[in-house]
Design a protein around this motif. Structure first.
Motif, short mmCIF file in Angstrom:
data_model
loop_
_atom_site.label_atom_id
_atom_site.label_comp_id
_atom_site.label_asym_id
_atom_site.label_seq_id
_atom_site.Cartn_x
_atom_site.Cartn_y
_atom_site.Cartn_z
N SER A 208 44.68 30.64 41.54
CA SER A 208 43.79 29.99 40.58
C SER A 208 43.37 31.01 39.54
O SER A 208 43.43 32.23 39.77
N ILE A 209 42.89 30.54 38.38
CA ILE A 209 42.33 31.45 37.39
C ILE A 209 40.93 31.89 37.81
O ILE A 209 40.39 32.85 37.24
N ASN A 210 40.35 31.18 38.78
CA ASN A 210 39.07 31.60 39.33
C ASN A 210 39.24 32.97 39.99
O ASN A 210 40.09 33.13 40.86
N PRO A 211 38.46 33.98 39.59
CA PRO A 211 38.65 35.35 40.11
C PRO A 211 38.62 35.45 41.62
O PRO A 211 39.43 36.16 42.22
N LEU A 212 37.68 34.74 42.28
CA LEU A 212 37.58 34.81 43.73
C LEU A 212 38.79 34.20 44.40
O LEU A 212 39.35 34.76 45.35
N TYR A 218 45.94 36.76 46.24
CA TYR A 218 46.58 38.07 46.22
C TYR A 218 46.53 38.71 47.61
O TYR A 218 47.52 39.29 48.07
N THR A 219 45.40 38.58 48.29
CA THR A 219 45.20 39.21 49.59
C THR A 219 46.05 38.58 50.69
O THR A 219 46.67 39.29 51.49
N PHE A 220 46.09 37.26 50.73
CA PHE A 220 46.73 36.57 51.86
C PHE A 220 48.15 36.08 51.58
O PHE A 220 48.86 35.73 52.52
#
Length: 272
Positions: A208-212, A218-220
């Protein structure tokens, strides 16, 4: 209580918290616990998911420490993940078209995020989960689903590598409406692309474009892909060693044509 005594007590509390923090060590390759339960509850029933919640709470309570950050929730989430993987592997056909199939994916993904990190085995389990996408074999059928809004044409930047005579520039990626499933097709062959260099994969945390949300994706999903690739035996470096057709004039023209095709299919289905 005097200011001196209060300062001493505060110092002791801080020291105890620091000791607790130092005692909490997250290994580079976390231990993924065996679920350790014998549960005869019917797989995917409502009771099954209640049992997963009970398992989470039990394991968390068994590992809970007195300090603030104790890792008990991460350990509990891993126990739930292991059990769900084992249960699906024992009942592979049960998830297809089951009324609680979405609930299985939601519960699995939620625990992945609670676990904080994943192992290589769990990373490759994405391929098992993606096999339940319901994506059609042919591009033409996917165009219909995209026209109906059930799937969406997405950037295929990392799925356009030339492999075994197939032009990567003509590869197209579609993502399911909920963002979990991916399917890659080649417009020249009209068929789904399943090679380990370009294949679609399951997303534990849809981008998503949502940073969180992007950070979670990116992490998972993205970072493990860079570490382990899509399948055992084909590394990220192997994938990157191939020539990509992304950004070429052929790719751009092909993408425009597919968008036009989807729009035309909407008109044919009278969806606009």
């Amino acid at each position: 209580m005097s200011k001196k005594k209060a300062a001493i007590w505060i110092s002791l509390v801080i020291i105890m918290l620091l000791i607790g923090w130092l005692n909490f060590k997250t290994p580079s390759n976390p231990v993924w616990l065996e679920s350790g339960t014998e549960d005869n509850t019917s797989f995917l029933s409502d009771e099954y998911f209640i049992g997963l919640n009970d398992l989470f709470e039990k394991v968390r309570d068994d590992h809970k420490k007195w300090y603030i950050v104790d890792g008990s929730s991460e350990i509990a989430a891993r126990a739930v993940i292991v059990k769900m993987m084992q249960d699906l592997e024992s009942n592979p056909g049960a998830l297809t078209n089951h009324e609680n199939s979405v609930r299985y994916f939601e519960t699995f993904d939620r625990n992945i995020r609670k676990a904080g990190s994943i192992t290589e085995e769990v990373h490759f389990f994405r391929n098992t989960l993606n096999s339940y996408s319901g994506a059609p074999v042919s591009l033409d059928d996917m165009i219909t689903l995209a026209a109906e809004g059930k799937w969406k044409l997405f950037s295929a930047k990392y799925h356009r590598y030339n492999h075994e005579g197939v032009k990567g520039a003509l590869n197209l990626k579609f993502i399911s409406k909920d963002g979990r499933f991916e399917a890659v097709y080649n417009s020249e062959t009209g068929e789904m692309v399943t090679d380990p260099f370009n294949m679609g994969t399951y997303n534990y945390a849809p981008g998503s474009i949502n940073p969180l949300k992007y950070y979670k994706h990116y992490t998972f999903d993205k970072q493990p892909w860079k570490k382990w690739g899509n399948e055992s035996g084909v590394s990220f470096e192997d994938i990157m060693s191939l020539e990509s057709g992304h950004g070429s004039s052929e790719e751009k023209n092909n993408s425009k044509e597919i968008k036009r095709w989807i729009k035309q299919r909407k008109e044919e289905l009278k969806l606009e």
